[in-house]
Design an enzyme around this catalytic site. Structure first.
Site, PDB file in Angstrom:
ATOM      1  N   LYS A 197       2.516   4.382   0.143  1.00 16.93           N
ATOM      2  CA  LYS A 197       1.843   3.699   1.254  1.00 16.93           C
ATOM      3  C   LYS A 197       2.487   4.090   2.582  1.00 16.93           C
ATOM      4  CE  LYS A 197       0.487  -0.872   2.946  1.00 16.93           C
ATOM      5  NZ  LYS A 197       0.511  -2.332   2.683  1.00 16.93           N
TER       6      LYS A 197
ATOM      7  N   ARG B  65       1.350   7.592   3.481  1.00 19.37           N
ATOM      8  CA  ARG B  65      -0.051   7.617   3.941  1.00 19.37           C
ATOM      9  C   ARG B  65      -0.194   7.062   5.352  1.00 19.37           C
ATOM     10  NH1 ARG B  65      -3.754   3.604   3.838  1.00 19.37           N
ATOM     11  NH2 ARG B  65      -2.587   2.355   2.328  1.00 19.37           N
TER      12      ARG B  65
ATOM     13  N   HIS C 228       2.265   6.538   7.764  1.00 20.34           N
ATOM     14  CA  HIS C 228       3.177   6.873   8.866  1.00 20.34           C
ATOM     15  C   HIS C 228       3.597   8.339   8.967  1.00 20.34           C
ATOM     16  CE1 HIS C 228       3.519   2.622   9.714  1.00 20.34           C
ATOM     17  NE2 HIS C 228       3.904   2.382   8.460  1.00 20.34           N
TER      18      HIS C 228
ATOM     19  N   LYS D  47      -6.719  -1.925  11.933  1.00 20.80           N
ATOM     20  CA  LYS D  47      -5.299  -2.256  12.028  1.00 20.80           C
ATOM     21  C   LYS D  47      -4.880  -2.281  13.486  1.00 20.80           C
ATOM     22  CE  LYS D  47      -0.740  -1.050  10.203  1.00 20.80           C
ATOM     23  NZ  LYS D  47       0.049  -0.095   9.382  1.00 20.80           N
TER      24      LYS D  47
ATOM     25  N   ASN E 230      -0.250   1.099  14.668  1.00 23.39           N
ATOM     26  CA  ASN E 230       0.366   1.939  13.637  1.00 23.39           C
ATOM     27  C   ASN E 230       1.070   3.103  14.306  1.00 23.39           C
ATOM     28  OD1 ASN E 230       0.480   2.465  10.585  1.00 23.39           O
ATOM     29  ND2 ASN E 230      -0.162   4.452  11.391  1.00 23.39           N
ATOM     30  N   THR E 231       2.161   3.542  13.678  1.00 27.06           N
ATOM     31  CA  THR E 231       2.944   4.652  14.218  1.00 27.06           C
ATOM     32  C   THR E 231       2.954   5.811  13.241  1.00 27.06           C
ATOM     33  OG1 THR E 231       4.389   3.139  15.440  1.00 27.06           O
ATOM     34  CG2 THR E 231       5.216   5.371  15.051  1.00 27.06           C
TER      35      THR E 231
ATOM     36  N   HIS F   7       8.983   1.176   4.710  1.00 27.17           N
ATOM     37  CA  HIS F   7       8.426   0.371   5.813  1.00 27.17           C
ATOM     38  C   HIS F   7       8.900   0.937   7.143  1.00 27.17           C
ATOM     39  CE1 HIS F   7       6.930  -3.108   7.986  1.00 27.17           C
ATOM     40  NE2 HIS F   7       8.130  -3.294   8.511  1.00 27.17           N
TER      41      HIS F   7
END
Length: 205
Positions: free
Chosen positions: A90, A93, A95, A124, A127-128, A197
């Site tokens: 995740k 996908r 970042h 969302k 996001n970075t 994360h």
């Protein structure tokens, strides 16, 4: 049928000998009839489940399992929007984007957020994307970063990143984002020596 058989007396005396005649058989099949009969027999055996598939070339029905296995193998190797993806998949996908070339502008954010499955259901909010290879990012968890607390790691070197911030619109195709790019140290959370994360820098201070 009769035929004459000579005697042993110089061939002057003959007698008849009745030969047994074979009963008349069916007329021989023509080539076309033999082919049709063979085809009918084979079809009958197939329907009864007694014909061996090894005698036939692979049919489309037989090829389906092989194609399905290939498809599943390819999909398992590519991170997808799926409840079965691991935390690291995740993270990858959402970042990691090492291959897209600049400019990292609003169009980039609009297209990339949609392509990576972050405009499904909702847009969302932020996001970075980190423009570096996975190996470089992973190394933050194993020596190329400091560990201020918990499982957070602060990179020792700068990374080029792009923040995509939601502006307006609705999913799945109407989410509009504003892009901002920076060159700075990054903060990530790691589990099992892999990033899981992305966090704001303040979480590593």
């Amino acid at each position: 049928m009769r035929r004459r058989v000579g005697s042993n007396q110089g061939g002057k005396h003959w007698k008849d000998q009745r030969l047994e005649e074979a009963p008349p058989g069916p007329a021989p099949h023509t080539q076309k009839e033999r082919v049709r009969e063979s085809s009918r027999n084979r079809q009958s055996l197939w329907e009864q489940g007694t014909w061996s598939k090894s005698k036939e070339a692979m049919s489309p029905r037989d090829a389906c399992p092989a194609l399905l296995l290939l498809l599943l193998t390819l999909l398992s190797a590519w991170p997808t929007v799926d409840s079965r993806e691991t935390p690291n998949q995740k993270f990858q996908r959402q970042h990691v984007d090492p291959f897209t070339r600049p400019p990292y502008n609003d169009v980039y954010c609009n297209q990339r957020m949609k392509a990576q499955g972050m405009t499904l259901g909702i847009c969302k909010s932020k996001n970075t994307f980190i423009h570096a290879l996975s190996s470089s990012i992973n190394s933050i968890c194993t020596g190329a970063g400091t560990n201020p607390h918990g499982n957070y790691y602060y990179s020792n070197s700068n990374f080029l990143i792009t923040d995509c911030t939601f502006v307006s619109g609705s999913p799945p195709n109407g989410c509009v984002y504003r892009a901002r790019s920076y060159n700075q140290r990054i903060c990530i959370a790691c589990t099992g020596n892999l990033p899981v994360h992305y966090s704001p820098v303040r979480d590593c201070l």
